[in-house]
Design a protein around this motif. Structure first.
Motif, PDB file in Angstrom:
ATOM      1  N   UNK A 155       0.836  -1.204   0.000  1.00 50.76           N
ATOM      2  CA  UNK A 155       0.000   0.000   0.000  1.00 50.76           C
ATOM      3  C   UNK A 155       0.873   1.258   0.000  1.00 50.76           C
ATOM      4  N   UNK A 156       1.974   1.211   0.758  1.00 53.27           N
ATOM      5  CA  UNK A 156       2.899   2.348   0.776  1.00 53.27           C
ATOM      6  C   UNK A 156       3.566   2.518  -0.589  1.00 53.27           C
ATOM      7  N   UNK A 157       3.872   1.404  -1.249  1.00 62.53           N
ATOM      8  CA  UNK A 157       4.477   1.472  -2.584  1.00 62.53           C
ATOM      9  C   UNK A 157       3.517   2.110  -3.580  1.00 62.53           C
ATOM     10  N   UNK A 158       2.245   1.743  -3.494  1.00 62.95           N
ATOM     11  CA  UNK A 158       1.263   2.347  -4.399  1.00 62.95           C
ATOM     12  C   UNK A 158       1.191   3.857  -4.178  1.00 62.95           C
ATOM     13  N   UNK A 166       5.996  12.117  -2.225  1.00 65.49           N
ATOM     14  CA  UNK A 166       6.385  10.968  -1.397  1.00 65.49           C
ATOM     15  C   UNK A 166       7.725  10.398  -1.855  1.00 65.49           C
ATOM     16  N   UNK A 167       7.897  10.287  -3.143  1.00 64.08           N
ATOM     17  CA  UNK A 167       9.150   9.737  -3.661  1.00 64.08           C
ATOM     18  C   UNK A 167      10.326  10.628  -3.280  1.00 64.08           C
ATOM     19  N   UNK A 168      10.155  11.926  -3.462  1.00 68.25           N
ATOM     20  CA  UNK A 168      11.253  12.847  -3.180  1.00 68.25           C
ATOM     21  C   UNK A 168      11.524  12.943  -1.679  1.00 68.25           C
ATOM     22  N   UNK A 169      10.459  12.962  -0.878  1.00 70.41           N
ATOM     23  CA  UNK A 169      10.643  12.998   0.578  1.00 70.41           C
ATOM     24  C   UNK A 169      11.352  11.738   1.065  1.00 70.41           C
ATOM     25  N   UNK A 227      14.722   9.107 -10.149  1.00 70.52           N
ATOM     26  CA  UNK A 227      13.646   9.990  -9.692  1.00 70.52           C
ATOM     27  C   UNK A 227      13.669  11.327 -10.428  1.00 70.52           C
ATOM     28  N   UNK A 228      14.855  11.795 -10.766  1.00 73.16           N
ATOM     29  CA  UNK A 228      14.942  13.042 -11.534  1.00 73.16           C
ATOM     30  C   UNK A 228      14.367  12.839 -12.939  1.00 73.16           C
ATOM     31  N   UNK A 237       8.969  19.468 -10.092  1.00 82.61           N
ATOM     32  CA  UNK A 237      10.280  19.877  -9.593  1.00 82.61           C
ATOM     33  C   UNK A 237      10.947  18.735  -8.839  1.00 82.61           C
ATOM     34  N   UNK A 238      12.278  18.825  -8.744  1.00 80.04           N
ATOM     35  CA  UNK A 238      13.077  17.823  -8.039  1.00 80.04           C
ATOM     36  C   UNK A 238      13.937  18.559  -7.021  1.00 80.04           C
TER      37      UNK A 238
END
Length: 320
Positions: A155-158, A166-169, A227-228, A237-238
């Motif tokens: 669920x966290x992956x989704x 979320x990905x950047x954090x 991720x970039x 933004x990244x």
């Protein structure tokens, strides 16, 4: 579920029979046979009740695995729109592998339950069935826990797939953690430098941690690149300071590695462990399979401990 084909037998009689044929202590046998016992007698009804209880625990495990399977299917479908990047693919493969392991585990537990239930034709086999049923219960409870954890992580992956923030954090949090680890190694390196007689075990431990941190930084750099690229594709933004922080981490880890190498020659027991570790870790490339790395490092430390070094807490990457 039909009753096992066994006659009611006084518990003490069974204990004596098992004790004569095995190396087990009578009190241990009594403890294991307790679930099969009513009024100091091993009875078919008590055995059937015990088997039923275990079957219910196993059914719960099967249900949790089914729920995890459903969540995995939903998460996989949700990730179909994600770009074809290593950071996505490695996570999907890891989740799939873990789910397959759980499915195999729960199937094997069902087979073991059937074998335990059918193995009741002698005192020793009855005793072993009682032990097996206890172990099946414990293993099934582990499956329930692991399946629940997997479902939560899916669920966290989704949510991670669906949110750039979320990905950047998450990346920034992992860089924070790496910086803390590097700072801890820096303190150890400084302490070793100040000592007239540096402790070899501490130096070895710091060297292991540095080897792991080299991989951590490489893995974070690869993740940042992916991720970039994802952010560029989606027009978001990244974080602007990621590259600088990773460069600083890479330089700091390299400095610590040089400082730790600049010392007395390792004796054979340390040198052999480090050579074996380097041979394993040199073959590892991002995205890193961290479970394997943690096992490799733990094995290096365990081997050293077997040679007489203190058994400290094992080094862990802190990554998955």
């Amino acid at each position: 579920m039909s009753e096992p084909a066994t006659a009611a037998t006084p518990l003490d009689e069974l204990i004596d029979a098992v004790s004569e044929r095995t190396d087990e202590e009578p009190e241990s046998i009594r403890t294991w046979l307790d679930p099969f016992t009513e009024d100091r007698t091993v009875t078919p009804a008590a055995i059937e009740s015990s088997v039923t209880d275990v079957a219910q625990v196993l059914a719960t495990a099967e249900t949790r695995v089914d729920l995890a399977t459903r969540t995995h299917e939903e998460t996989t479908a949700a990730a179909d729109d994600a770009p074809d990047l290593d950071i996505v693919d490695v996570r999907r493969r890891a989740f799939g592998d873990r789910l397959e392991d759980l499915q195999a585990d729960v199937e094997a537990l069902g087979d073991r339950l059937g074998e335990a239930r059918s193995g009741l034709d002698s005192p020793v086999s009855m005793y072993r069935a009682a032990v097996d049923l206890h172990e099946i219960t414990t293993d099934a409870q582990d499956v329930v826990r692991v399946a629940h954890d997997l479902e939560t992580e899916l669920e966290a992956f989704e949510a991670w797939v669906n949110s750039a923030n979320r990905r950047h954090d998450g990346l920034v949090d992992e860089i924070d953690a790496a910086e803390e680890s590097v700072a801890a190694v820096a303190e150890t390196v400084a302490s070793l430098r100040e000592s007239d007689d540096p402790d070899l075990e501490r130096r070895f431990e710091a060297t292991l941690q540095t080897r792991v941190l080299e991989l951590v930084v490489a893995d974070l750099c690869a993740e940042a690149n992916d991720l970039r690229a994802w952010a560029d594709r989606d027009g978001v933004s990244f974080p602007g300071d990621v590259d600088e922080r990773l460069d600083d981490l890479e330089a700091a880890v390299a400095d610590h590695a040089d400082a730790l190498a600049d010392g007395p020659e390792w004796d054979d027991r340390f040198d052999e462990r480090l050579d074996a570790l380097d041979a394993e870790l040199d073959a590892v490339e991002p995205p890193v399979a961290w479970a394997r790395v943690d096992e490799t490092v733990s094995a290096a430390r365990s081997a050293l401990s077997d040679d007489g070094a203190p058994a400290d807490e094992p080094v862990s990457s802190g990554r998955k």
